[in-house]
Motif scaffolding. Structure first.
Motif, PDB file in Angstrom:
ATOM      1  N   ARG A  14       0.777  -1.233  -0.060  1.00 57.66           N
ATOM      2  CA  ARG A  14       0.239  -0.115   0.196  1.00 57.66           C
ATOM      3  C   ARG A  14       0.919   1.131  -0.113  1.00 57.66           C
ATOM      4  NH1 ARG A  14      -2.871  -3.357   3.289  1.00 57.66           N
ATOM      5  NH2 ARG A  14      -5.005  -3.940   2.621  1.00 57.66           N
ATOM      6  N   LEU A  15       0.332   2.408  -0.567  1.00 59.37           N
ATOM      7  CA  LEU A  15       1.141   3.494  -0.792  1.00 59.37           C
ATOM      8  C   LEU A  15       0.645   4.171   0.655  1.00 59.37           C
ATOM      9  CD1 LEU A  15       0.048   4.976  -4.047  1.00 59.37           C
ATOM     10  CD2 LEU A  15       2.488   4.038  -3.420  1.00 59.37           C
ATOM     11  N   THR A  16       1.991   4.871   1.112  1.00 61.92           N
ATOM     12  CA  THR A  16       1.927   5.841   2.455  1.00 61.92           C
ATOM     13  C   THR A  16       1.327   7.228   2.039  1.00 61.92           C
ATOM     14  OG1 THR A  16       4.077   6.620   2.286  1.00 61.92           O
ATOM     15  CG2 THR A  16       3.433   4.542   3.355  1.00 61.92           C
ATOM     16  N   ASP A  17       1.130   8.075   2.809  1.00 63.13           N
ATOM     17  CA  ASP A  17       0.976   9.266   2.456  1.00 63.13           C
ATOM     18  C   ASP A  17       1.908   9.976   1.630  1.00 63.13           C
ATOM     19  OD1 ASP A  17      -1.735   9.291   3.821  1.00 63.13           O
ATOM     20  OD2 ASP A  17      -0.651  10.396   5.753  1.00 63.13           O
ATOM     21  N   ALA A  18       3.193   9.662   1.976  1.00 65.13           N
ATOM     22  CA  ALA A  18       4.241  10.104   1.042  1.00 65.13           C
ATOM     23  C   ALA A  18       4.163   9.729  -0.215  1.00 65.13           C
ATOM     24  CB  ALA A  18       5.693   9.866   1.734  1.00 65.13           C
ATOM     25  N   GLY A  19       3.917   8.213  -0.294  1.00 56.25           N
ATOM     26  CA  GLY A  19       3.652   7.575  -1.489  1.00 56.25           C
ATOM     27  C   GLY A  19       2.699   8.165  -2.496  1.00 56.25           C
ATOM     28  N   ARG A  20       1.701   8.409  -1.969  1.00 64.77           N
ATOM     29  CA  ARG A  20       0.433   9.079  -2.580  1.00 64.77           C
ATOM     30  C   ARG A  20       0.838  10.414  -3.303  1.00 64.77           C
ATOM     31  NH1 ARG A  20      -2.694   5.910   1.036  1.00 64.77           N
ATOM     32  NH2 ARG A  20      -2.449   7.643   2.640  1.00 64.77           N
ATOM     33  N   ALA A  21       1.518  11.313  -2.443  1.00 63.52           N
ATOM     34  CA  ALA A  21       2.012  12.599  -3.000  1.00 63.52           C
ATOM     35  C   ALA A  21       3.021  12.303  -3.957  1.00 63.52           C
ATOM     36  CB  ALA A  21       2.821  13.295  -1.741  1.00 63.52           C
ATOM     37  N   GLU A  22       3.764  11.124  -4.091  1.00 63.19           N
ATOM     38  CA  GLU A  22       4.824  10.939  -5.004  1.00 63.19           C
ATOM     39  C   GLU A  22       4.171  10.528  -6.262  1.00 63.19           C
ATOM     40  OE1 GLU A  22       8.885  10.431  -6.582  1.00 63.19           O
ATOM     41  OE2 GLU A  22       7.954  11.526  -4.815  1.00 63.19           O
ATOM     42  N   ARG A  23       3.191   9.733  -6.024  1.00 62.36           N
ATOM     43  CA  ARG A  23       2.564   9.361  -7.222  1.00 62.36           C
ATOM     44  C   ARG A  23       1.783  10.717  -7.879  1.00 62.36           C
ATOM     45  NH1 ARG A  23      -1.800   4.440  -8.293  1.00 62.36           N
ATOM     46  NH2 ARG A  23      -2.787   5.209 -10.172  1.00 62.36           N
ATOM     47  N   ALA A  24       1.370  11.348  -7.080  1.00 59.71           N
ATOM     48  CA  ALA A  24       0.561  12.581  -7.840  1.00 59.71           C
ATOM     49  C   ALA A  24       1.658  13.596  -8.402  1.00 59.71           C
ATOM     50  CB  ALA A  24      -0.148  13.551  -6.628  1.00 59.71           C
ATOM     51  N   MET A  25       3.044  13.494  -8.104  1.00 56.32           N
ATOM     52  CA  MET A  25       3.911  14.167  -8.671  1.00 56.32           C
ATOM     53  C   MET A  25       4.345  13.580  -9.830  1.00 56.32           C
ATOM     54  SD  MET A  25       6.070  16.769  -8.703  1.00 56.32           S
ATOM     55  CE  MET A  25       5.994  17.527  -7.031  1.00 56.32           C
ATOM     56  N   LEU A  26       4.331  12.234  -9.872  1.00 55.53           N
ATOM     57  CA  LEU A  26       4.891  11.484 -10.946  1.00 55.53           C
ATOM     58  C   LEU A  26       3.737  11.652 -12.203  1.00 55.53           C
ATOM     59  CD1 LEU A  26       6.047   8.090  -9.267  1.00 55.53           C
ATOM     60  CD2 LEU A  26       7.502   9.585 -10.734  1.00 55.53           C
ATOM     61  N   ASP A  27       2.460  11.643 -11.693  1.00 52.16           N
ATOM     62  CA  ASP A  27       1.461  11.912 -12.867  1.00 52.16           C
ATOM     63  C   ASP A  27       1.677  13.166 -13.196  1.00 52.16           C
ATOM     64  OD1 ASP A  27       0.095   9.571 -12.723  1.00 52.16           O
ATOM     65  OD2 ASP A  27      -1.197  10.191 -11.075  1.00 52.16           O
ATOM     66  N   ASP A  28       1.942  14.306 -12.549  1.00 50.20           N
ATOM     67  CA  ASP A  28       2.298  15.673 -13.276  1.00 50.20           C
ATOM     68  C   ASP A  28       3.339  15.601 -14.136  1.00 50.20           C
ATOM     69  OD1 ASP A  28       0.051  16.698 -11.817  1.00 50.20           O
ATOM     70  OD2 ASP A  28       1.243  17.487 -10.254  1.00 50.20           O
ATOM     71  N   ARG A  29       4.567  14.973 -13.683  1.00 50.53           N
ATOM     72  CA  ARG A  29       5.838  15.046 -14.453  1.00 50.53           C
ATOM     73  C   ARG A  29       5.336  14.269 -16.004  1.00 50.53           C
ATOM     74  NH1 ARG A  29      10.441  16.307 -11.649  1.00 50.53           N
ATOM     75  NH2 ARG A  29       9.899  17.772 -10.116  1.00 50.53           N
ATOM     76  N   SER A  30       4.675  13.182 -15.757  1.00 50.02           N
ATOM     77  CA  SER A  30       4.345  12.431 -17.038  1.00 50.02           C
ATOM     78  C   SER A  30       3.522  13.100 -17.889  1.00 50.02           C
ATOM     79  CB  SER A  30       3.682  11.087 -16.578  1.00 50.02           C
ATOM     80  OG  SER A  30       4.295  10.348 -15.741  1.00 50.02           O
ATOM     81  N   ASP A  31       2.659  14.051 -17.388  1.00 47.26           N
ATOM     82  CA  ASP A  31       1.918  14.950 -18.529  1.00 47.26           C
ATOM     83  C   ASP A  31       2.900  15.807 -19.051  1.00 47.26           C
ATOM     84  OD1 ASP A  31      -0.515  13.733 -17.520  1.00 47.26           O
ATOM     85  OD2 ASP A  31      -1.307  15.114 -16.308  1.00 47.26           O
ATOM     86  N   GLU A  32       3.708  16.223 -18.248  1.00 45.82           N
ATOM     87  CA  GLU A  32       4.618  17.206 -18.899  1.00 45.82           C
ATOM     88  C   GLU A  32       5.586  16.704 -19.921  1.00 45.82           C
ATOM     89  OE1 GLU A  32       7.109  18.867 -15.729  1.00 45.82           O
ATOM     90  OE2 GLU A  32       5.107  19.757 -14.661  1.00 45.82           O
ATOM     91  N   LEU A  33       5.910  15.303 -19.677  1.00 46.70           N
ATOM     92  CA  LEU A  33       6.760  14.545 -20.809  1.00 46.70           C
ATOM     93  C   LEU A  33       5.928  14.387 -21.983  1.00 46.70           C
ATOM     94  CD1 LEU A  33       9.183  13.208 -21.640  1.00 46.70           C
ATOM     95  CD2 LEU A  33       8.217  10.944 -20.386  1.00 46.70           C
ATOM     96  N   ALA A  34       4.549  13.861 -21.973  1.00 46.78           N
ATOM     97  CA  ALA A  34       3.747  13.805 -22.965  1.00 46.78           C
ATOM     98  C   ALA A  34       3.662  15.191 -23.637  1.00 46.78           C
ATOM     99  CB  ALA A  34       2.424  13.214 -22.481  1.00 46.78           C
ATOM    100  N   GLY A  35       3.461  16.078 -23.151  1.00 44.58           N
ATOM    101  CA  GLY A  35       3.321  17.283 -23.662  1.00 44.58           C
ATOM    102  C   GLY A  35       4.358  17.896 -24.422  1.00 44.58           C
ATOM    103  N   SER A  36       5.655  17.449 -23.901  1.00 46.73           N
ATOM    104  CA  SER A  36       6.973  17.876 -24.606  1.00 46.73           C
ATOM    105  C   SER A  36       7.032  16.934 -25.865  1.00 46.73           C
ATOM    106  CB  SER A  36       8.054  17.507 -23.614  1.00 46.73           C
ATOM    107  OG  SER A  36       8.282  16.035 -23.460  1.00 46.73           O
ATOM    108  N   LEU A  37       6.644  15.785 -26.036  1.00 47.71           N
ATOM    109  CA  LEU A  37       6.734  14.946 -27.193  1.00 47.71           C
ATOM    110  C   LEU A  37       5.719  15.550 -28.215  1.00 47.71           C
ATOM    111  CD1 LEU A  37       6.517  11.382 -25.618  1.00 47.71           C
ATOM    112  CD2 LEU A  37       8.490  12.718 -26.574  1.00 47.71           C
TER     113      LEU A  37
END
Length: 299
Positions: free
Chosen positions: A92-115
């Motif tokens: 299971r994700l901890t609170d820190a893990g959920r925050a990290e996942r949210a950050m990864l989602d944002d960065r992934s959106d940015e990467l997709a946009g850069s492509l």
């Protein structure tokens, strides 16, 4: 295998791995390799069974354990045995893990946009369309086919789903006990075989082959889960059953089906089956098909 096709696949792999940034240990600038990042993304809010997660990602147990230990050390996940069976672990994700996942989602959106950003409107549409097709084909190539005992849990899962679907779509409903194959055990070797298709470790399709002595082989209990019906799995199951029938010395392959199964009827026609007169008294059948196996299929 065509050498030019192999070269193109390798070139595609090099381009993608370079462009999406998986060649270093700081994927999306978060200080961890892509394996750990993907693992975080795959863990949902309810947690995940570690064995299912490992099967979903195609990871060996040793590597999976190392990834989980690293994420535990960073305080991003917890891994605990289930009370009813301590051999089964849940991550299971901890609170820190959920925050990290949210950050990864944002960065992934940015990467997709850069492509997409350097391309014009037409090029973007072409790239996204091509990606969708590649995703579909790679998913199709990920499906595995295994011969299982009909009593295996994955086989039983497929059969239950198949019977439920027939019950809902047949005008008369469907009761397997009233069919000519009341017991799937008839598909057990040496009287037959039962194939189960799996995607990421989950059962998504099945098909059986009856091998009665001195008579044509017969396809039974063929089903593909609705969410994977665009992957060509039905045709692949037919091809494997044809191969198996030929290996068992059969020259004719038979099946019967119901009026309600229009997509299946279309598949059988396109695969080379010919409609014939009724060869059994199956109460749920309206159409009977045969295909002559002229030579054992290759592959």
């Amino acid at each position: 295998m065509d050498a030019a096709q192999i070269d193109q696949v390798r070139q595609f792999n090099r381009t993608v791995t370079e462009r999406v940034g998986v060649l270093h240990d700081h994927y999306l600038g978060r200080g961890r390799p892509v394996g750990e990042a993907r693992l975080i993304w795959e863990i949902n809010e309810q947690g995940q069974d570690v064995r299912r997660l490992r099967a979903r990602l195609g990871l060996d147990s040793g590597y999976m354990s190392r990834l989980l230990r690293s994420l535990e050390t960073d305080g991003l996940v917890t891994v605990e045995p289930q009370p009813q069976d301590r051999r089964v672990r849940t991550v299971r994700l901890t609170d820190a893990g959920r925050a990290e996942r949210a950050m990864l989602d944002d960065r992934s959106d940015e990467l997709a946009g850069s492509l997409l950003e350097p391309l014009n409107t037409d090029q973007r549409a072409r790239l996204v369309g091509a990606m969708a097709e590649v995703d579909r084909l790679l998913t199709a190539a990920t499906v595995t086919l295994d011969a299982l005992d009909p009593d295996h849990p994955d086989a039983e899962h497929c059969l239950r789903a198949y019977f439920t679907e027939l019950q809902e779509c047949f005008e008369t409903g469907f009761d397997p006990a009233q069919s000519l194959l009341p017991d799937a055990g008839e598909l057990r070797s040496p009287r037959g075989l039962f194939l189960v298709a799996r995607l990421h470790g989950e059962p998504v399709g099945c098909a059986g082959l009856k091998l009665p002595p001195s008579t044509p082989a017969e396809i039974k209990r063929m089903w593909v889960a609705p969410h994977v019906r665009s992957l060509g799995l039905g045709r692949r199951l037919l091809a494997e059953l044809e191969t198996q029938a030929a290996r068992h010395g059969r020259s004719v392959l038979r099946l019967d089906t119901n009026n309600a199964l229009n997509a299946a009827i279309g598949l059988y026609h396109s695969y080379g089956f010919t409609e014939v007169a009724a060869f059994n008294n199956e109460r749920y059948a309206h159409h009977w098909f045969e295909k002559t196996i002229t030579t054992p299929p290759s592959g």
